[in-house]
Scaffold this motif. Structure first.
Motif, PDB file in Angstrom:
ATOM      1  N   UNK A 138       0.795  -1.224   0.000  1.00 17.11           N
ATOM      2  CA  UNK A 138       0.000   0.000   0.000  1.00 17.11           C
ATOM      3  C   UNK A 138       0.828   1.276   0.000  1.00 17.11           C
ATOM      4  N   UNK A 139       2.149   1.147  -0.017  1.00 16.13           N
ATOM      5  CA  UNK A 139       3.004   2.326   0.028  1.00 16.13           C
ATOM      6  C   UNK A 139       2.691   3.284  -1.126  1.00 16.13           C
ATOM      7  N   UNK A 140       2.621   2.752  -2.341  1.00 18.65           N
ATOM      8  CA  UNK A 140       2.351   3.578  -3.514  1.00 18.65           C
ATOM      9  C   UNK A 140       0.959   4.184  -3.510  1.00 18.65           C
ATOM     10  N   UNK A 141      -0.087   3.362  -3.340  1.00 20.48           N
ATOM     11  CA  UNK A 141      -1.438   3.932  -3.312  1.00 20.48           C
ATOM     12  C   UNK A 141      -1.616   5.023  -2.254  1.00 20.48           C
ATOM     13  N   UNK A 142      -1.024   4.831  -1.079  1.00 16.58           N
ATOM     14  CA  UNK A 142      -1.118   5.876  -0.054  1.00 16.58           C
ATOM     15  C   UNK A 142      -0.403   7.149  -0.535  1.00 16.58           C
ATOM     16  N   UNK A 143       0.751   6.978  -1.160  1.00 15.38           N
ATOM     17  CA  UNK A 143       1.512   8.135  -1.651  1.00 15.38           C
ATOM     18  C   UNK A 143       0.689   8.928  -2.659  1.00 15.38           C
ATOM     19  N   UNK A 144      -0.058   8.206  -3.498  1.00 15.69           N
ATOM     20  CA  UNK A 144      -0.837   8.876  -4.533  1.00 15.69           C
ATOM     21  C   UNK A 144      -2.245   9.261  -4.063  1.00 15.69           C
ATOM     22  N   UNK A 145      -2.493   9.141  -2.764  1.00 15.80           N
ATOM     23  CA  UNK A 145      -3.706   9.736  -2.212  1.00 15.80           C
ATOM     24  C   UNK A 145      -4.878   8.832  -1.941  1.00 15.80           C
ATOM     25  N   UNK A 146      -4.727   7.524  -2.090  1.00 12.50           N
ATOM     26  CA  UNK A 146      -5.834   6.618  -1.769  1.00 12.50           C
ATOM     27  C   UNK A 146      -5.959   6.523  -0.246  1.00 12.50           C
ATOM     28  N   UNK A 147      -7.127   6.827   0.285  1.00 14.20           N
ATOM     29  CA  UNK A 147      -7.307   6.852   1.737  1.00 14.20           C
ATOM     30  C   UNK A 147      -8.405   5.917   2.226  1.00 14.20           C
ATOM     31  N   UNK A 148      -9.367   5.610   1.373  1.00 11.09           N
ATOM     32  CA  UNK A 148     -10.493   4.783   1.779  1.00 11.09           C
ATOM     33  C   UNK A 148     -10.029   3.386   2.169  1.00 11.09           C
ATOM     34  N   UNK A 149     -10.392   2.952   3.351  1.00 10.21           N
ATOM     35  CA  UNK A 149      -9.911   1.671   3.875  1.00 10.21           C
ATOM     36  C   UNK A 149     -10.330   0.492   3.011  1.00 10.21           C
ATOM     37  N   UNK A 150     -11.569   0.500   2.547  1.00 10.98           N
ATOM     38  CA  UNK A 150     -12.030  -0.623   1.730  1.00 10.98           C
ATOM     39  C   UNK A 150     -11.305  -0.640   0.386  1.00 10.98           C
ATOM     40  N   UNK A 151     -11.021   0.547  -0.165  1.00  8.77           N
ATOM     41  CA  UNK A 151     -10.266   0.605  -1.420  1.00  8.77           C
ATOM     42  C   UNK A 151      -8.854   0.065  -1.221  1.00  8.77           C
TER      43      UNK A 151
END
Length: 249
Positions: free
Chosen positions: A104-117
């Motif tokens: 999840x390092x990349x998705x978090x960096x690019x702004x994904x925050x929704x837990x289910x996503x």
């Protein structure tokens, strides 16, 4: 349209030329193996695509590389380019985080925050690399506890988590056992159904097993690129013939 295209590309470290006038295209939904002796410029070519070669002291280049139709030189935000062009290195790299947070390092960096996503991304990517069943009960444990082969599959999952269009791999199986190598090769074959994959390998048998096309580089020059079977069985260049037959390299 080609996914990656080199146009009159030259690369240097200081005054030393390492790539000479490279003109080559890499298409979508395919695996291209890049072969050649040590020090011939294979890794520099690979790292030029996502501009990580620029991080090396003294690196400079002339010419252009186009990714998905656009010049990489016109990219202002390199994180955008590196999201499109994922990279997996020779030594399996696990970030000093949990297995879950590595993916999840990349998705978090690019702004994904929704837990289910985030949960969906993590499971999808771990399943893609055939790691889910092996780690689903220890997702919060340190990734450092994984084996070498598992770490390499985790590194690929981390790259896939930001949905790249191109996947670059630099000797991804060189430190792995045959079983882990087989898993990685099967994975790449499946991923090629949707990605442009470019792999540097010293293993000629691996190139023959998994690549659709193979490019041979010698002394920083592209000698030949052809469908893999043709390049190994009836190459146009005597230099290619000498290398694949083991006469040098």
């Amino acid at each position: 349209m080609s996914t990656v295209e080199f146009i009159d590309f030259h690369a240097f470290y200081g005054q030393k030329a390492v790539l000479h006038n490279i003109n080559v295209e890499f298409g979508p939904k395919s695996i291209t193996a890049i072969i050649g002796p040590s020090g011939c410029g294979k890794t520099t070519l690979l790292r030029s695509i996502n501009r990580t070669a620029e991080m090396e002291r003294g690196f400079n280049s002339h010419g252009d590389i186009r990714v998905l139709g656009g010049s990489i030189k016109e990219v202002r935000n390199l994180s955008v380019l590196r999201r499109q062009v994922g990279m997996v290195y020779q030594t399996p790299v696990a970030l000093p985080l949990s297995i879950m947070e590595n993916v999840l390092f990349g998705p978090r960096y690019y702004g994904v925050k929704n837990r289910s996503d985030l949960d969906a991304i993590m499971e999808k990517c771990l399943r893609q690399v055939a790691l889910w069943d092996e780690v689903k009960d220890r997702l919060k444990r340190p990734a450092a506890q994984l084996s070498g082969g598992q770490k390499q599959r985790l590194a690929i999952a981390r790259a896939l988590a930001v949905e790249p269009r191109v996947l670059l791999l630099d000797e991804p199986c060189s430190s792995l056992d045959p079983a882990s190598t087989g898993l990685i090769e099967d994975l790449l074959t499946q991923l090629a159904e949707g990605l442009c994959i470019i792999i540097v390998t010293h293993n000629l048998f691996q190139a023959r097993r998994i690549s659709h096309e193979t490019a041979f580089i010698l002394d920083g020059r592209l000698i030949e690129k052809a469908p893999t079977q043709k390049l190994f069985e009836s190459p146009d260049s005597p230099k290619t013939r000498g290398f694949v037959s083991g006469l040098f390299g």
